[in-house]
Design a protein around this motif. Structure first.
Motif, PDB file in Angstrom:
ATOM      1  N   VAL A 182       0.843  -1.197   0.000  1.00  0.00           N
ATOM      2  CA  VAL A 182       0.000   0.000   0.000  1.00  0.00           C
ATOM      3  C   VAL A 182       0.876   1.243   0.000  1.00  0.00           C
ATOM      4  CG1 VAL A 182      -1.791   1.281   1.228  1.00  0.00           C
ATOM      5  CG2 VAL A 182      -1.849  -1.227   1.180  1.00  0.00           C
ATOM      6  N   TYR A 206      -7.318  -3.488  -7.956  1.00  0.00           N
ATOM      7  CA  TYR A 206      -6.298  -2.691  -7.265  1.00  0.00           C
ATOM      8  C   TYR A 206      -6.919  -1.439  -6.646  1.00  0.00           C
ATOM      9  CZ  TYR A 206      -2.194   0.271  -6.551  1.00  0.00           C
ATOM     10  OH  TYR A 206      -1.245   1.101  -5.995  1.00  0.00           O
ATOM     11  N   MET A 210      -6.908  -0.598  -2.653  1.00  0.00           N
ATOM     12  CA  MET A 210      -6.260   0.594  -2.119  1.00  0.00           C
ATOM     13  C   MET A 210      -7.254   1.449  -1.337  1.00  0.00           C
ATOM     14  SD  MET A 210      -3.083   0.297  -2.790  1.00  0.00           S
ATOM     15  CE  MET A 210      -3.377  -1.485  -2.602  1.00  0.00           C
ATOM     16  N   ALA A 215      -5.825   4.220   1.122  1.00  0.00           N
ATOM     17  CA  ALA A 215      -4.935   4.977   0.239  1.00  0.00           C
ATOM     18  C   ALA A 215      -5.711   6.076  -0.480  1.00  0.00           C
ATOM     19  CB  ALA A 215      -4.284   4.046  -0.776  1.00  0.00           C
ATOM     20  N   ILE A 217      -6.536   7.399  -3.744  1.00  0.00           N
ATOM     21  CA  ILE A 217      -6.478   6.958  -5.126  1.00  0.00           C
ATOM     22  C   ILE A 217      -7.686   7.461  -5.895  1.00  0.00           C
ATOM     23  CG2 ILE A 217      -7.540   4.720  -4.535  1.00  0.00           C
ATOM     24  CD1 ILE A 217      -5.800   3.495  -6.815  1.00  0.00           C
TER      25      ILE A 217
END
Length: 257
Positions: A182, A206, A210, A215, A217
């Motif tokens: 990550v 993905y 994430m 994350a 993103i």
């Protein structure tokens, strides 16, 4: 060549260009193009080609020209690849070494923002080096090496690159998979929904993973787009990339000393 491409190429001809060697091997070099305009920041380009030596940094020439015309300093990275001693983890180490070398080189002055743009296998390498940067633009990246091996993508490119099967060295495959590493930097992920080289399902999974991991993103899926048009700067997704780059803040915790 379109009028826009011709204008971008003209801007690059007026840029200051230096070739920096970050290692002893002839493949370990970076072409650094510094815009004649005020520099917005530094962008590292990482080309794809399923890690094979027949593909080179020249794949990213059009992207380089567009970014230089937009006022960025651009470092187009060449790295060792399969066939030139660049099997895993050498290619990844080369990209990281190139980024660290350029960021420490006394040629750019005080650069506030540094981002990577990687395509295909270059997207994988950019994501794995993303901790050295403020963000990563990943264009149809390879993100899951076990799946890439299992699906025999790129005519068996994963086994060729890794030099062993995942069943024999699962840790190596996991270390080479952005899916399992990550990144605490901003990510822009773009994939065409009819990609014939890296199936779009890889990026869908993905992006989901994430987001679940917390994350930062942004995911853009392009309808009716295959693999190679992602690095064609005349395509309609490029304004969104430039806008995302303009909004890239410096990561305060980044240490390049």
């Amino acid at each position: 060549m379109s009028e826009l491409e011709a204008a971008d190429r003209s801007q690059h001809r007026s840029a200051r260009v230096e070739v920096l060697n970050y290692g002893q091997d002839p493949e370990q070099h970076v072409e650094l193009s510094i815009s004649a305009r005020a520099v917005r920041g530094l962008i590292f380009l990482v080309h794809g080609g399923y890690w094979r030596s027949k593909f080179s940094a020249s794949l990213m020439t059009g992207v380089r020209d567009l970014l230089v015309a937009d006022g960025w300093a651009v470092a187009n990275i060449e790295y060792r690849r399969t066939g030139t001693g660049g099997e895993w983890p050498v290619a990844c180490n080369d990209v990281r070494a190139a980024i660290e070398y350029v960021r420490k080189a006394d040629v750019l002055g005080d650069i506030e923002v540094a981002v990577a743009i990687g395509h295909s296998a270059g997207g994988q390498l950019g994501l794995l080096a993303g901790d050295l940067l403020d963000g990563v633009v990943a264009l149809a990246p390879v993100t899951d090496m076990r799946r890439t091996e299992r699906e025999e993508l790129g005519e068996g490119a994963a086994l060729e690159f890794m030099q062993r099967r995942s069943i024999d060295d699962p840790h190596a495959y996991d270390s080479a998979s952005p899916l399992l590493n990550v990144l605490s930097r901003r990510i822009l992920l773009i994939h065409g929904d009819i990609d014939e080289r890296v199936p779009v399902e890889h990026s869908r999974d993905y992006a989901t993973a994430m987001k679940e991991a917390g994350a930062s993103i942004d995911y853009i899926e392009l309808e009716g787009v295959t693999h190679h048009p992602l690095i064609d700067t005349t395509q309609p997704h490029w304004p969104a990339i430039l806008e995302w780059l303009d909004d890239s803040p410096r990561t305060e915790s980044l240490d390049t000393a």
